[in-house]
Scaffold this active site. Structure first.
Site, mmCIF file in Angstrom:
data_model
loop_
_atom_site.group_PDB
_atom_site.id
_atom_site.type_symbol
_atom_site.label_atom_id
_atom_site.label_comp_id
_atom_site.label_asym_id
_atom_site.label_seq_id
_atom_site.Cartn_x
_atom_site.Cartn_y
_atom_site.Cartn_z
ATOM 1 N N HIS A 156 0.754 -1.312 -0.266
ATOM 2 C CA HIS A 156 -0.025 0.754 -0.005
ATOM 3 C C HIS A 156 0.681 1.061 -0.380
ATOM 4 O O HIS A 156 1.657 1.053 0.629
ATOM 5 C CB HIS A 156 -0.906 0.042 1.335
ATOM 6 N N ARG A 185 -6.046 10.343 -0.679
ATOM 7 C CA ARG A 185 -5.285 10.144 -2.058
ATOM 8 C C ARG A 185 -7.250 10.323 -2.865
ATOM 9 O O ARG A 185 -7.361 11.536 -4.129
ATOM 10 C CB ARG A 185 -4.691 9.522 -2.475
ATOM 11 N N GLU A 200 -9.711 -12.570 1.797
ATOM 12 C CA GLU A 200 -8.437 -12.135 1.516
ATOM 13 C C GLU A 200 -8.340 -13.312 2.238
ATOM 14 O O GLU A 200 -7.068 -14.066 1.309
ATOM 15 C CB GLU A 200 -7.856 -11.264 2.721
ATOM 16 N N SER A 257 -11.762 -5.418 -1.217
ATOM 17 C CA SER A 257 -11.146 -6.331 -0.525
ATOM 18 C C SER A 257 -12.997 -6.318 0.691
ATOM 19 O O SER A 257 -13.377 -7.345 0.908
ATOM 20 C CB SER A 257 -10.240 -6.578 -0.373
#
Lengths: 614, 245
Positions: free
Chosen positions: A257, A273, A394, A410
């Site tokens: 990440h 972001r 996951e 996810s």
């Protein structure tokens, strides 16, 4: 010793596991989730950003639909995903988000009228439609064509986890927390539950079940620097690996990440972001738009992480006692936005860094974050190799993410896959008859008791568990990181093989009585090193670059030779390497492999004849 | 150079017949940006591998690491050693059952609390997968989220005088949970229904108003306001019920 019987046993009580358990309970079956920690502490609750679903309510999401979401997901995966699964996911996600709203999730909602937003540090204006007022709002995330990420401030995972756990309580799903599954019970064909260790007393308990599900999250803790919770150690995966029958899919696909904070590797959300935050270098200059003119900071995570590392290698990193890093700038978003929609970020910065992000820059660097690989399942969530074993979230390689997953996909996958797989498990349970063979169960328990006794008495040796674990983490960090080479990976494999020998020889320094944390680490250590070898050896063999798997010596994505999925088996306990097999990435192709539109790279197309790839 | 930190840590392993409750001293050299998460892990890995404590997200989000730090309940993960004196005393949270050393069982306590408060949306409406989501005012959604930010660390309960006196007190976390559903338009329970849950000394009328809960809440939840809000609501409900008789 206590024996507990249930129809569905879920290892893990995060979003995927609890969602599946609810589905089984609603169909009239008994369901128990085992969890290392109280359910609401599951790592699902740490997800800040949000869940992708193409509701298209925001003006910036206009025209969005499952087709566009599907396309983004396939591109994001660098064509490594199972397209049938990605389709199933994109089509179901909007329904699941609405179901969550019905169950109680306080999604942020559309507020009509003018508002400002930021992109690439610049301010823009948007007008939300009156007729969409009060519907579920979405924000922007990396690698997506539309604003599609449903959210509750930056505590989405926590809010959804609360609702899901409430729903479990209502549906009568039992959560046995402070309980760690340590071995599967199986006869080579069918899984009949697990041997578990009670983390209140240290005693062994057997759980017998018609269906067993692995939903224990990722295994980031095999790396030294990770955003993952300390419970994300792959313990549940190691039980599957130990069977020798259940393969792990695409273990070499490890996501880093872009914005782990330095030095603690705690994640600050991609929402920073998405909401218009920018990345700056040592000169406080923006750089992502130079590498990626189109998407800039909002390219996919693999691409942004790679450019950040590249930029630091070029000498533009900020030097610190903890190594080099870059800056994340969200100052221009303003106090109201930062203390409202990015409050967790604000708290993390002030608590852990002593940085006030309203006025100061946040030190960040790419950090291990997500495991695309995991227990390989078919599209129904059924694991390969053992009947009655399922996986989702996951922990699974259901494979909608391929070689890189998109932010927000996810968290959405947990509930979408949990719902789909839960339904399939309920179908499996319908009319399912099974036998529990006492000899088999006794054997399984005895084997675990012997392991524990041997560790306590240092019967196999006296290697220090923490030192061996550190050696494994260090080897992976050096060899199987963002950039990979043949040389580095070979060294990594050899070093891990050495660590594997040491892992077989660990002994406890403490007395091992009761809950004993040292014993908990020791019990999974050998399995973890095997998984680390699956990562490193899989990466060594895959001579191409795809998504997060980036080989400097093979920079092209090679669809001719590598449009496939790695299956890694640990066939015999004495092996010192995994056995690798390969299968096609996808049987059904809706979108043939092409350019992703970000992260320029060479592509060796599937039609290129051999020998013409230079 | 850097300080030598002295840790006094409560030790007791109920599963070991030879173990007696006592305080044990550990010494560690302080490093930059050291938190209690870093310190405790180092003590365990380098000095005593049997030391029990709970961490999970280690980022102040999950609430696993509540403990009494120099007399005050708080989250160990976001407690920086530089904000503490050179001598640090760590004790497990009171009220909750001790698992060992600094580890306590918050899970059982909180699960009982969900059951008591029936902590889920009570509604007659069926979910329709083919329909649009029901609309909700954003301000309402934000207000609900504000109360749902509780991480169930147990600090408020551990700091509560009533909870220390009576085992069945629902605590600020439980009352906050009720407030969360009370303001949710999707929940069709009436004030009378909530009165059945918290309209007594085990609930809102047991609160002595000392407000340590709000002082120690690591998520800065507006517990004081919620307790005031519920006390007024339940007080009025109480009067209404009296006059109906």
């Amino acid at each position: 010793m206590q024996t507990i019987y249930t129809d569905l046993l879920v290892v893990g009580a995060g979003l995927a596991g609890e969602r599946a358990a609810v589905e089984a309970a609603d169909a009239g079956f008994s369901a128990i989730c085992l969890s290392l920690v109280p359910a609401r502490r599951s790592h699902s609750s740490a997800a800040q950003g949000g869940m992708q679903a193409s509701l298209g309510n925001s003006v910036m999401g206009e025209g969005d639909c499952p087709d566009v979401h599907f396309e983004d997901t396939v591109k994001g995966s660098d064509w490594g995903c199972d397209q049938e699964v990605a389709r199933l996911f994109a089509d179901t996600a909007p329904i699941e988000m609405r179901r969550l709203a019905h169950w109680g999730v306080p999604w942020n909602r559309v507020v009509p009228g003018k508002s400002i937003y930021y992109k690439g540090g610049k301010q823009y204006e948007k007008v939300e439609a009156k007729e969409k007022e009060g519907l579920i709002m979405a924000r922007s995330f990396g690698g997506t064509a539309k604003w599609r990420t449903c959210y509750t401030s930056d505590g989405t995972g926590h809010a959804v986890m609360c609702t899901m756990d409430n729903r479990c309580a209502q549906a009568g799903v039992e959560v046995h927390d402070k309980t760690e599954a340590i071995a599967l019970i199986h006869d080579g064909e069918t899984c009949s539950g697990v041997v578990a260790r009670c983390l209140r007393t240290g005693e062994l308990i057997t759980y017998l079940s018609k269906a067993t599900m692995i939903a224990a999250g990722g295994f980031g803790r095999i790396y030294p620097n990770t955003t993952n919770a300390v419970i994300c150690d792959g313990g549940a995966h190691t039980m599957c690996v130990d069977t020798g029958l259940v393969p792990m899919g695409n273990m070499e696909a490890v996501q880093f990440h872009p914005t782990g904070i330095v030095p603690t590797d705690i994640l600050v959300t991609e929402g920073c972001r998405g909401d218009g935050g920018t990345l700056l270098d040592v000169n406080e200059k923006r750089f992502m738009h130079e590498y990626e003119p189109e998407k800039a900071e909002l390219a996919s995570r693999d691409v942004v992480s790679r450019w950040m590392t590249h930029h630091m290698r070029e000498g533009h990193g900020v030097k610190s006692p903890y190594g080099e890093h870059l800056w994340l700038d969200i100052r221009h978003l303003g106090e109201e936005h930062i203390t409202g929609k990015l409050r967790e970020v604000y708290e993390i910065c002030t608590y852990f860094l002593g940085v006030n992000p309203i006025h100061q820059l946040i030190p960040v660097r790419p950090t291990q974050h997500y495991s695309m690989g995991g227990v390989r399942t078919n599209k129904d969530g059924a694991a390969y190799g053992l009947k009655g074993l399922f996986a989702a979230g996951e922990a699974a390689c259901w494979d909608m993410h391929g070689f890189n997953r998109l932010g927000g996909n996810s968290l959405a996958e947990t509930v979408v896959a949990g719902g789909i797989v839960g339904k399939k498990i309920a179908e499996y349970l319908q009319g399912c008859e099974t036998e529990f063979k006492t000899a088999l169960i006794n054997d399984a328990v005895k084997k675990q008791q012997t392991r524990i006794d041997d560790l306590r008495t240092s019967a196999n040796g006296s290697e220090n568990v923490y030192k061996v674990r550190a050696a494994m983490q260090d080897a992976l960090n050096k060899g199987a990181n963002i950039f990979r080479t043949e040389e580095g990976l070979k060294e990594c494999v050899v070093s891990l093989q050495d660590t594997l020998v040491r892992a077989k020889n660990v002994g406890l320094r403490s007395n091992g009585k009761g809950v004993n944390p040292e014993l908990a680490v020791a019990l999974k250590l050998e399995g973890q090193v095997r998984m680390a070898l699956m990562v490193a050896y899989g990466a060594l063999m895959r001579t191409e670059s795809r998504g997060s798997h980036n080989r400097e010596d093979f920079p092209a994505r090679n669809d001719r030779d590598w449009l496939n999925r790695t299956l890694a088996y640990w066939k015999k306990p004495d092996d010192d390497l995994p056995t690798l097999k390969y299968e096609d990435a996808t049987e059904v192709v809706e979108i043939p492999p092409g350019d992703r539109g970000y992260g320029k790279s060479e592509i060796i197309s599937a039609d290129t004849p051999k020998g013409k790839d230079k | 150079m850097s300080r030598l930190l002295k840790f006094n840590i409560f030790r007791y392993n109920p599963q070991d017949e030879l173990s007696e409750p006592h305080m044990e001293e550990f010494v560690l050299e302080e490093t930059d940006s050291m938190t209690l998460f870093i310190a405790l892990n180092r003590i365990r890995e380098e000095q005593d591998p049997s030391l029990q404590f709970d961490f999970c997200c280690r980022a102040g989000i999950c609430g696993a690491c509540g403990m009494v730090i120099n007399g005050r309940p708080g989250l160990a993960c976001h407690t920086k050693t530089k904000d503490l004196p050179g001598e640090i005393t760590l004790l497990p949270l009171p009220v909750f059952k001790l698992v060992g050393d600094l580890s306590v069982d918050t899970g059982t306590w909180f699960r009982e609390m969900y059951t008591r408060t029936e902590s889920w949306i009570h509604t007659e409406k069926e979910f329709d997968p083919s329909a649009l989501e029901e609309r909700m005012d954003n301000k309402e959604a934000v207000a609900i989220y504000e109360l749902e930010r509780c991480v169930e660390c147990g600090c408020c309960v551990a700091a509560c005088a009533t909870a220390r006196l009576r085992e069945d007190f629902i605590g600020a976390a439980g009352l906050n949970r009720v407030a969360r559903f009370l303001i949710d338009p999707r929940d069709q329970r009436t004030e009378n229904d909530y009165y059945e849950i918290i309209g007594n000394d085990m609930g809102i009328f047991g609160c002595m108003g000392l407000l340590a809960c709000e002082d120690v809440c690591p998520k800065h939840l507006p517990l004081q306001n919620q307790l005031g809000f519920l006390r007024r609501k339940m007080g009025i409900t109480s009067l209404k019920r009296l006059f109906k008789k």
